[in-house]
Scaffold this motif. Structure first.
Motif, PDB file in Angstrom:
ATOM      1  N   VAL A  48       0.887  -1.354  -0.135  1.00 29.84           N
ATOM      2  CA  VAL A  48       0.081   0.095  -0.147  1.00 29.84           C
ATOM      3  C   VAL A  48       0.839   1.156  -0.049  1.00 29.84           C
ATOM      4  O   VAL A  48       0.650   2.276  -0.678  1.00 29.84           O
ATOM      5  N   TYR A  49       1.947   1.245   0.847  1.00 28.84           N
ATOM      6  CA  TYR A  49       2.940   2.380   0.837  1.00 28.84           C
ATOM      7  C   TYR A  49       3.396   2.737  -0.444  1.00 28.84           C
ATOM      8  O   TYR A  49       3.335   3.916  -0.819  1.00 28.84           O
ATOM      9  N   GLN A  50       3.848   1.605  -1.188  1.00 28.93           N
ATOM     10  CA  GLN A  50       4.548   2.051  -2.653  1.00 28.93           C
ATOM     11  C   GLN A  50       3.544   1.971  -3.752  1.00 28.93           C
ATOM     12  O   GLN A  50       3.878   2.943  -4.494  1.00 28.93           O
TER      13      GLN A  50
ATOM     14  N   PHE B 138      10.349   2.707   4.234  1.00 27.32           N
ATOM     15  CA  PHE B 138       9.836   3.650   3.202  1.00 27.32           C
ATOM     16  C   PHE B 138       9.987   5.163   3.760  1.00 27.32           C
ATOM     17  O   PHE B 138       9.405   5.450   4.826  1.00 27.32           O
ATOM     18  N   VAL B 139      10.244   6.005   2.694  1.00 27.98           N
ATOM     19  CA  VAL B 139      10.254   7.558   2.948  1.00 27.98           C
ATOM     20  C   VAL B 139       9.646   8.017   1.968  1.00 27.98           C
ATOM     21  O   VAL B 139      10.209   7.866   0.783  1.00 27.98           O
ATOM     22  N   ARG B 140       8.646   8.864   2.054  1.00 31.64           N
ATOM     23  CA  ARG B 140       8.217   9.783   0.981  1.00 31.64           C
ATOM     24  C   ARG B 140       9.183  10.762   0.438  1.00 31.64           C
ATOM     25  O   ARG B 140      10.072  11.209   1.222  1.00 31.64           O
ATOM     26  N   PRO B 141       9.199  11.141  -0.641  1.00 30.63           N
ATOM     27  CA  PRO B 141      10.176  12.109  -1.194  1.00 30.63           C
ATOM     28  C   PRO B 141      10.274  13.270  -0.436  1.00 30.63           C
ATOM     29  O   PRO B 141      11.193  13.937  -0.393  1.00 30.63           O
ATOM     30  N   TYR B 142       9.048  13.739  -0.081  1.00 28.64           N
ATOM     31  CA  TYR B 142       8.961  15.430   0.714  1.00 28.64           C
ATOM     32  C   TYR B 142       9.564  15.046   2.283  1.00 28.64           C
ATOM     33  O   TYR B 142       9.743  16.032   2.893  1.00 28.64           O
TER      34      TYR B 142
ATOM     35  N   GLY C 186       1.297   6.891  -3.894  1.00 27.57           N
ATOM     36  CA  GLY C 186       2.356   7.945  -4.076  1.00 27.57           C
ATOM     37  C   GLY C 186       3.633   7.337  -4.360  1.00 27.57           C
ATOM     38  O   GLY C 186       4.124   6.035  -4.262  1.00 27.57           O
ATOM     39  N   ASN C 187       4.552   8.303  -4.778  1.00 30.49           N
ATOM     40  CA  ASN C 187       6.176   7.902  -4.723  1.00 30.49           C
ATOM     41  C   ASN C 187       6.719   7.648  -3.391  1.00 30.49           C
ATOM     42  O   ASN C 187       6.570   8.245  -2.381  1.00 30.49           O
ATOM     43  N   VAL C 188       7.897   6.752  -3.307  1.00 28.16           N
ATOM     44  CA  VAL C 188       8.185   6.407  -2.187  1.00 28.16           C
ATOM     45  C   VAL C 188       9.922   5.950  -2.319  1.00 28.16           C
ATOM     46  O   VAL C 188      10.027   5.574  -3.569  1.00 28.16           O
ATOM     47  N   ASN C 189      10.853   6.117  -1.471  1.00 29.39           N
ATOM     48  CA  ASN C 189      12.180   5.588  -1.362  1.00 29.39           C
ATOM     49  C   ASN C 189      12.095   4.314  -0.592  1.00 29.39           C
ATOM     50  O   ASN C 189      11.543   4.474   0.430  1.00 29.39           O
TER      51      ASN C 189
END
Lengths: 357, 298, 277
Positions: free
Chosen positions: A233-235, A275-279, A238-241
């Motif tokens: 779901v995280y991936q 996981f980390v969002r780009p922002y 939205g974009n995610v690292n």
């Protein structure tokens, strides 16, 4: 009318499209089935409509078992992905079809049919197209006619298969707001299928995220976006690292950094996916004693007030995406090729290395 | 050979572009040579034979022509030809729709085998098509004795002619409808069911209107072959004048009696039928292409 | 619990009817031909199908069919090319007329062609002084088989030519290819599966053809007698088993051709990346 789906399974040959899926849709809600192609969302929708029969499990409409009810007796409105308008009938006849095929004793009079069809065409704001044929309409118009046709039979449930999938970006945006308003007006229990997370987040009351024939998470748009239940779901939203790391006694080690966890993982140890969002990636010019991830800025481009950065990690040369405001970027005063240091905020950790995408 | 020339508008666009574009066309003398060679070939093999039928038919004047056509044997041949077509075409039409429905809208094992088997009659020589019915219903055939005992004749009688006609025209409607219905998918039928239509309502109101041009096209070809079949019918007919002669067989008899004018007179009717078939076929192609272009204008 | 696989109605009814009808009209009668040959011993069978007169008919039937199919490949490609690429007066009518041999009853074609190509016919009289006889010779058989096979190559190649994207040719031209190079390097590789399919269809049709041939062939044993006529002759002599033996040889060859054509179409569809249109 509410819909209860209980332990539905469905296979096509060797392929298992749905695996023990259960879901409740309360009366009057607008629910999105969201997932990548092949996740089973369309199959689930077609099972609700009665266009497919499940191998196992049952469907209840308003508490009544409807599993073996024939499609024509289910009183559902179904909007097909490619609309499936009858190409040899006028728009008027398309919308009138559901009324005209009723058995004689329940069929409305010709005058009543005329009134109802025009009422629906007015509702979708296309009354002026009544005498056209479907091939003469634009994609957005066909979409709305398909909806009017589905509503003509006064369905208790409205089902939409990728309702905006075949439209261009601008029309898509207008139509989904329009659908939201229409739902607020009519309050028909509605389920729509989409692979577009933005669409689901904007339109639905509840989002059901599906993957490989299973439900990953059910929740409001806010819940699924802010608190994804699974790495998938995280991936998907939205974009995610993504990082691989390790947790030891409540402290995560990710990319050589010590990251304190906000979550209740303290007691556990083991390998993790993070996981980390780009922002949520902070970019600094100088190294910081508390630890930071060294990287090189490879590419920066700005879209309006936001600047997107492509960064290459110094340790393993993997790429990361970061996002910051134009003002912050200007303050940083960096250019492509510069070395920078990164800090990670709001890291979400899942135990095990179950990368899905 | 398909009615559904959905590429027509694409093709027209392409055509205009290519013929205007120097890079993708040939120099004038090559173009004219190729066109001339084509016209010469087609004239020798298409137009001259067609013209010959009519000139030979009227060689001895209109009086002989109409006398040949109003001869009782000719009239009975015309009648038998019509009877065979009137029975064979609807049967193959029903078969074609049923087979195409099952093949195009459902998944089942052995589908490609079934499609191949439907094409079989096209691969069989007409003479063999007649022969197999003789083997079954003829005097020495499987049911020969039983049929003689019950005084029922199939071979050298009308039922045999009808059977042979059904065999040789068997695939026409089915092979036209199968690709058409496969291309149309099943969403419209599903939509009709969701909207509350019964099976028959779905079929009459949605399926049939959608396949009408393909159906008509198949029927036109089926009918042309049914009325024109020679080899298969020749084997089972017995050539009894006034009784088991179809029009093509009547042509043969007259020709073998050196009655050329009469032979060509009856042949001219069949040639007119061929022209009518071509005209109808072109009209249907034109109509279905028009529908396809409308659909393309999205 | 067993549930229906599809919601659309009528599967069992339509498939059941289709299979029943197919069996009654086609499969069972065809199997009669094979069963009948089992009443012969192998020696009898071999004698029937390898008698000199029968072998001569094979040679004529297959040889003439092959020549006719090759003529049709050449002129069919030419016709398809001219019809898709050029504009000229009467093109639409000519396009429609390509199917004339499908529509014209074979007996009519037979008597008409023999009238034209006999020594006192329009065209036959032109060949007479040169010493070439067309009607009532094997050459006449080739003429009739060319006529009935004419539409096949045109109608298989034409849609492929129409579908060829102009851009590919423009790209080739912009890369410096001349017209002839564009044809044999770009266009020909795209259409040759269709050419072969058209050839096979025309060939298969020609092998079984009867009506148009018997009028123009002359039907002289050992010279201009085609195999379908052998079958008829044997039937008229009440030699049912002999007729059937020859028929089975033809059936086997026809089915092999049908199989080959299907395989070709399957293969070229896969190669061109689209399903049958």
């Amino acid at each position: 009318m509410s819909i209860e789906i209980k332990n539905i399974s469905k296979g096509f040959g060797n392929f298992s499209a749905l695996k023990d899926v259960s879901l409740n849709v309360p009366t009057g809600e607008l629910v999105a089935l969201l997932g990548p192609s092949g996740c089973g969302k369309t199959t689930l929708l077609r099972i609700i409509a009665g266009l497919e029969t499940p191998d196992n499990g049952s469907i209840h409409f308003h508490g009544e078992d409807a599993t073996d009810r024939a499609v024509r007796e289910r009183q559902v409105g179904f909007v097909f992905q490619h609309y499936a308008l009858f190409r040899h009938m006028t728009v008027f006849e398309n919308v009138a079809f559901g009324l005209r095929v009723r058995p004689k004793h329940t069929r409305p009079s010709e005058a009543e049919i005329k009134r109802r069809v025009h009422e629906l065409l007015n509702l979708v704001q296309l009354d002026w197209l009544a005498d056209r044929y479907p091939p003469q309409l634009s994609g957005g118009q066909r979409q709305r006619i398909a909806l009017a046709r589905a509503l003509a039979v006064e369905p208790k449930v409205l089902l939409l298969d990728e309702p905006f999938g075949a439209l261009d970006a601008k029309v898509r945006k207008d139509l989904r707001r329009w659908l939201r308003r229409l739902h607020d007006e009519l309050h028909i229990t509605s389920v729509f299928v989409t692979h577009d997370q933005e669409e689901a987040l904007e339109v639905a009351d509840t989002i059901v995220v599906m993957n490989q024939g299973r439900i990953e998470q059910i929740g409001s748009p806010q819940q699924v976006y802010d608190h994804p239940a699974t790495p998938f779901v995280y991936q998907f939203l939205g974009n995610v690292n993504a990082f691989e790391g390790h947790v030891d006694q409540g402290v995560a080690k990710i990319a050589g950094l010590q990251v304190p966890l906000n979550y209740q993982h303290e007691a556990r140890s083991g390998s993790i996916s993070a996981f980390v969002r780009p922002y949520d990636i902070q970019v600094r010019k100088a190294y910081d004693d508390n630890g930071a991830l060294a990287a090189k800025l490879t590419y920066a481009h700005s879209i309006g007030p936001i600047v997107r950065l492509e960064l290459k990690r110094e340790d393993n040369h993997e790429f990361l995406d970061a996002e910051l405001s134009k003002a912050d970027f200007d303050n940083l005063n960096i250019k492509e090729g510069d070395s920078v240091y990164l800090k990670l905020k709001n890291v979400r950790v899942f135990f095990g290395n179950n990368f899905v995408i | 050979m398909s009615a559904t020339n959905t590429h027509l508008s694409q093709y027209q666009k392409y055509n205009q572009r290519v013929s205007r574009n120097r890079a993708t066309s040939e120099v004038a003398w090559v173009r004219y040579t190729l066109i001339a060679a084509t016209l010469l070939f087609l004239s020798l093999f298409l137009f001259v034979p067609l013209a010959t039928v009519f000139t030979e038919a009227f060689r001895k004047g209109a009086g002989t022509y109409f006398a040949a056509l109003s001869d009782p044997d000719a009239l009975s041949a015309i009648k038998l030809t019509l009877i065979a077509a009137v029975i064979a075409v609807p049967l193959n039409l029903v078969f074609g729709v049923a087979a195409a429905w099952a093949i195009a809208k459902f998944e089942f094992k052995g589908k490609s085998l079934l499609i191949t088997l439907i094409d079989l009659p096209f691969a069989v020589s007409p003479v063999i098509a007649g022969l197999i019915y003789v083997l079954i219903f003829g005097m020495q055939g499987w049911f020969g004795e039983w049929l003689t005992d019950h005084d029922f004749k199939i071979i050298f009688a009308i039922p045999g002619i009808v059977l042979a006609t059904i065999f040789v025209t068997f695939p026409f409607v089915a092979r036209e409808l199968i690709p058409l219905m496969q291309a149309q998918g099943k969403e419209e039928e599903e939509a009709a069911l969701v909207l509350g239509a019964s099976g028959w309502q779905m079929f009459w109101r949605v399926t049939l209107p959608n396949i009408k041009w393909g159906l008509l096209y198949g029927v036109i070809l089926c009918n042309a072959r049914a009325m024109g079949e020679f080899g298969a019918v020749s084997v089972v007919s017995g050539h009894i004048r006034g009784l088991t002669n179809t029009m093509p067989l009547h042509v043969e008899i007259l020709y073998n009696e050196y009655n050329y004018a009469a032979a060509f007179a009856v042949a001219s009717l069949l040639a007119l039928l061929a022209l009518l078939t071509l005209a109808l076929k072109t009209y249907v192609e034109w109509q279905s292409a028009k529908d396809a272009i409308e659909i393309e204008q999205e | 619990m067993k549930r229906k696989a599809s919601v659309l109605p009528g599967f069992k009814l339509s498939l059941g009817f289709a299979i029943l009808y197919l069996s009654l009209v086609v499969l069972i009668p065809l199997s009669a031909a094979f069963l009948k040959t089992f009443t012969l011993t192998w020696a009898e069978f071999w004698q029937s199908v390898s008698a000199p007169r029968v072998v001569a008919s094979y040679k004529l039937t297959f040889g003439a069919s092959l020549i006719a199919a090759i003529i049709n490949v050449v002129f069919g490609l030419l016709t398809a090319w001219v019809l898709t690429r050029y504009r000229f007066f009467g093109k639409k009518i000519i396009d429609a007329f390509v199917d004339f041999p499908f529509a014209l009853p074979t007996a009519v074609a037979g008597i008409s062609l023999s009238a034209i190509y006999s020594t006192n016919g329009w065209i036959g009289s032109l060949f007479e002084p040169v010493g070439i006889k067309v009607a009532y010779t094997p050459l006449g058989v080739v003429v009739a088989l060319t006529f009935i096979g004419l539409p096949f190559v045109v109608r298989t190649v034409q849609p492929v030519l129409e579908d060829l994207s102009a851009e590919v040719e423009e790209a080739a031209a912009s890369l410096g290819a001349n017209r002839w190079q564009v044809f044999y390097k770009i266009i020909f590789p795209a259409i040759w599966p269709a050419l072969i399919t058209g050839f096979a269809l025309a060939f298969a049709r020609a092998i079984g053809e009867y009506g148009s041939v018997i009028f123009i062939a002359g039907n002289m044993p050992m010279v201009s007698e085609i195999t379908p006529l052998i079958i008829i002759t044997k039937l008229e002599q009440y030699d049912y088993a002999g007729a059937t033996a020859v028929a089975v040889v033809m059936l086997v060859i026809s089915f092999a051709l049908l199989f080959l054509i299907n395989a070709l179409q399957w293969w070229s569809n896969r190669r061109l990346g689209h399903t049958a249109s």
